[in-house]
Design a protein around this motif. Structure first.
Motif, PDB file in Angstrom:
ATOM      1  N   SER A 108       6.206  -0.987  -7.582  1.00 59.77           N
ATOM      2  CA  SER A 108       5.316  -1.525  -6.556  1.00 59.77           C
ATOM      3  C   SER A 108       3.845  -1.460  -6.980  1.00 59.77           C
ATOM      4  CB  SER A 108       5.628  -1.212  -5.331  1.00 59.77           C
ATOM      5  OG  SER A 108       5.289   0.268  -5.139  1.00 59.77           O
ATOM      6  N   LEU A 109       3.607  -0.251  -7.593  1.00 63.73           N
ATOM      7  CA  LEU A 109       2.413   0.156  -8.042  1.00 63.73           C
ATOM      8  C   LEU A 109       1.792  -0.605  -9.004  1.00 63.73           C
ATOM      9  CD1 LEU A 109       1.926   3.978  -7.763  1.00 63.73           C
ATOM     10  CD2 LEU A 109       0.802   2.456  -6.338  1.00 63.73           C
ATOM     11  N   MET A 110       2.654  -0.747 -10.044  1.00 62.71           N
ATOM     12  CA  MET A 110       2.416  -1.766 -10.929  1.00 62.71           C
ATOM     13  C   MET A 110       1.841  -3.194 -10.743  1.00 62.71           C
ATOM     14  SD  MET A 110       4.557  -0.212 -14.222  1.00 62.71           S
ATOM     15  CE  MET A 110       4.069  -1.627 -15.407  1.00 62.71           C
ATOM     16  N   LEU A 111       2.809  -3.670 -10.007  1.00 59.79           N
ATOM     17  CA  LEU A 111       2.596  -5.095  -9.470  1.00 59.79           C
ATOM     18  C   LEU A 111       1.356  -5.128  -8.656  1.00 59.79           C
ATOM     19  CD1 LEU A 111       4.145  -7.738  -9.233  1.00 59.79           C
ATOM     20  CD2 LEU A 111       5.245  -7.052  -6.925  1.00 59.79           C
ATOM     21  N   THR A 112       0.980  -4.423  -7.753  1.00 61.89           N
ATOM     22  CA  THR A 112      -0.173  -4.420  -7.142  1.00 61.89           C
ATOM     23  C   THR A 112      -1.630  -4.296  -7.900  1.00 61.89           C
ATOM     24  OG1 THR A 112      -0.425  -1.816  -6.522  1.00 61.89           O
ATOM     25  CG2 THR A 112       0.554  -3.243  -4.999  1.00 61.89           C
ATOM     26  N   LEU A 113      -1.268  -3.571  -9.052  1.00 61.54           N
ATOM     27  CA  LEU A 113      -2.367  -3.263 -10.146  1.00 61.54           C
ATOM     28  C   LEU A 113      -2.563  -4.738 -11.043  1.00 61.54           C
ATOM     29  CD1 LEU A 113      -2.339   0.181 -11.175  1.00 61.54           C
ATOM     30  CD2 LEU A 113      -4.007  -0.896  -9.397  1.00 61.54           C
ATOM     31  N   VAL A 114      -1.405  -5.194 -11.504  1.00 59.69           N
ATOM     32  CA  VAL A 114      -1.439  -6.364 -12.441  1.00 59.69           C
ATOM     33  C   VAL A 114      -1.508  -7.629 -11.734  1.00 59.69           C
ATOM     34  CG1 VAL A 114       0.219  -7.515 -13.982  1.00 59.69           C
ATOM     35  CG2 VAL A 114       0.033  -5.163 -13.845  1.00 59.69           C
TER      36      VAL A 114
END
Length: 145
Positions: free
Chosen positions: A14-20
């Motif tokens: 979820s952190l990667m999705l919010t950044l990418v």
């Protein structure tokens, strides 16, 4: 132990999705140009179809000040700020020219033909697209530069 590992993986994903996710548009700069080229070609095809079905001349006027295409005096489609649009219309005989429009229009006639021309769409730093309108048949094609 496995439930804890699963939660950690979900948090990382979820952190990667919010950044990418917000940066995906920056990765594909030509996608907006391609979509606009397709939209412009579809508008030209629609105008040709209307000219044939209504038995009247239809024209698409390039309005550089409003950054859009005009049809019957109103802006039909506006183009994005970073896209530049140029029109090179074909030559018409003097009796068929519209003095109010000048050289900034593509015209479609009731028999399906056109004055012909080339609509060039470009994005800063990237190539572009050329939409060709055949004068004899009114056929519209998109080519990548």
């Amino acid at each position: 132990m496995t439930l804890l590992e699963l939660l950690v993986v979900l948090v990382i994903a979820s952190l990667m999705l919010t950044l990418v996710a917000p940066n995906i548009g920056n990765v594909l700069p030509g996608s907006e140009l391609k979509a606009f080229a397709r939209q412009s070609a579809a508008l030209l095809r629609e105008l040709r179809s209307e000219a044939v079905s209504r038995s009247q001349v239809e024209q698409l006027v390039l309005d550089t000040e409003a950054r859009g295409y005009r049809d019957n005096g109103e802006v039909v489609v506006s183009w994005p700020d970073d896209i530049s649009v140029e029109l090179s219309p074909g030559e018409l005989p003097a009796f068929m020219r519209n003095p109010f429009v000048g050289d900034k229009a593509l015209m479609f006639f009731p028999d399906g033909s056109s004055n012909g021309g080339r609509l060039s769409l470009a994005l800063e730093g990237n190539g572009g697209y050329v939409i060709e309108v055949d004068a004899l048949s009114g056929r519209i094609s998109i080519d990548e530069r």
